[in-house]
Scaffold this active site. Structure first.
Site: not given
Lengths: 404, 79
Positions: A156, A296, A307, A326, A331, A392
């Site tokens: 991502c 994010h 975050e 998002k 996402h 990831f």
């Protein structure tokens, strides 16, 4: 570094182009929808952020491109036209487009053909359509990009890493103009099942548009999305020489890794904080210069918390206007960092930060000034905005932009 | 030469590569006139095999320079 941003393009669940998407984000409109009943009936998660507009490509072009490549073409074309379709020496022209998974729909459809009809019925386009460098390659071909074509793959964070790699092509002297972007077309029962198996997805099947709720106390996972984003990066000298409109400058990129876990973020946010600090140092900016963060903010319980810790760790007591787009787009995986770079640039350009949708009750453990309800006005004068992307594998990418 | 096979092949080539049906005539070269690349040629062959129930081995494909060559081969194979 100081790289001019001269063109923007997106196709997302909230709009088929920049103008439509930006208007939807400012209005707090969600692009998350229920998936077709029959298609999704056996899945634990039956909703996603599907493209607001099918890619407007001709029939022959469409059948030769995986959906991820189609979206990349659409966003790149818009960005290129937006930059004024400049004449560029092919030897000074680059393309960097990342994707998290590549042509997974092509791959899985081809596997169905293999099982049902045998190897002789596999299309000769299967490999060019499934390879993860395919989107970068088709866009590079369309623009005669001979300086180099690259396809960062960092889950991502791929789209943001692409912007960073594109900037380096210019600062390293390899190119004057680079199309940077990210794309993803992951909506297939197998990927939905796979992410659901990780318990990464929201399961709010009864209320899809409320499912993506970054920083809200009731968040329960991210919502899968598809789309693409593209930016035209240009050396300042090249942009000025042709009198291009400059939306903003990319001034820094920080790329680090958590070295912690394959899927879980470091709860102490150290890798992400280092990425933010590296981006600011790169741009000779300080925490106090930062007025806005496009976070994010995927809406996972652990990710949003980590975050928030990372932003505090990097920015100290500074409280920039944070938003999580998002909440509306879902996402878009490898497209997210590129599309959200477009949104960050637009926020600086228009001096407006879109709200975070579905933030009904902010998680009290999250010490951030999260924009919600309505757009937030940004101050006049020179200011800096950040775009964070994590993937990831523990990839951390922060990009720093300065107003033009 | 079979007009029916020519017409059917024209539909396939149009479908695969977007070449206007009217341009697909028996004297046209796949590569030089119709701009069919090697991957598209494989697609054309696969579609023709499906449509007429014939087998066109790779060793034959390179001999099919023009549309007329392909029509003749298919005609012979289905006779």
């Amino acid at each position: 570094m100081r790289i001019a941003i001269t063109g923007l393009g997106v196709t997302t669940p909230v709009g088929g182009d920049v103008a439509t998407s930006w208007a939807a984000l400012l209005a707090g409109r969600s692009g998350i929808r229920a998936l077709p009943r029959e298609w999704a009936q056996d899945l634990p998660v039956r909703f996603a952020g599907t493209l607001a507009e099918e890619p407007p490509l001709d029939r022959v072009e469409a059948r030769r491109l995986d959906r991820s490549q189609q979206s990349a073409m659409v966003a790149s074309r818009e960005a290129w036209a937006d930059a004024g379709s400049p004449e560029v020496d092919p030897l000074r022209m680059g393309t960097v487009i990342g994707t998290g998974i590549g042509g997974v729909i092509t791959l899985l459809d081809a596997y169905d053909v293999l099982k049902e009809r045998g190897p002789s019925r596999i299309s000769p386009l299967t490999v060019p359509m499934l390879m993860p460098n395919g989107p970068a390659a088709v866009v590079g071909l369309a623009h005669n990009a001979a300086a180099g074509v690259h396809a960062p793959v960092s889950a991502c964070a791929s789209g943001a890493e692409a912007v960073a790699v594109a900037a380096r092509m210019i600062t390293d002297g390899r190119a004057d103009v680079v199309i940077a972007g990210g794309t993803e077309a992951p909506i297939h029962p197998l990927t939905m099942a796979g992410f659901a198996a990780m318990r990464a997805l929201s399961t709010r099947n009864d209320d899809p548009s409320a499912a993506s709720r970054p920083y809200d106390i009731d968040r329960d996972g991210f919502v899968m999305g598809e789309g693409a984003g593209a930016l035209i990066l240009e050396s300042e000298e090249h942009a000025r020489a042709r009198g291009a409109r400059i939306y903003a400058y990319l001034i820094g990129a920080g790329l680090t890794a958590d070295a912690h876990h394959i899927a879980q973020p470091d709860p102490e946010g150290r890798g992400a904080a280092r990425a933010i600090l590296a981006a600011l140092a790169d741009g000779e900016a300080s925490a106090e210069d930062v007025v806005h963060v496009n976070a994010h903010a995927t809406s996972t319980p652990q990710g949003d918390s980590a975050e928030a810790v990372a932003i505090r760790l990097a920015l100290g007591s500074a409280q920039p206007a944070v938003t999580g787009t998002k909440s509306m787009t879902g996402h878009m995986l490898g497209a997210a960092g590129a599309a959200e770079s477009v949104f960050t640039v637009l926020a600086l350009h228009h001096r407006r930060v879109p709200p975070t949708a579905n933030l009904d009750h902010q998680d009290p453990s999250i010490d951030l000034d999260v924009v919600h309800g309505e757009p937030r006005q940004l101050p006049d004068g020179e200011c800096v905005a950040l775009n964070n992307s994590f993937g990831f594998g523990g990839h951390d990418v922060a990009l720093a932009f300065r107003s033009a | 030469m079979s007009q029916e096979i020519l017409d059917g092949l024209a539909v396939i080539v149009n479908e695969v590569a977007g070449v206007p049906v009217a341009d697909i005539q028996s004297d046209k070269s796949f590569i030089d006139d119709l701009d069919i690349d090697s991957l598209s040629m494989v697609e054309v062959v696969m579609a023709a095999e499906d449509k007429w129930g014939v087998k066109i081995p790779d060793s034959e494909v390179k001999n099919l320079r023009t549309v007329g060559d392909a029509v003749a081969y298919i005609e012979k194979s289905t006779a």
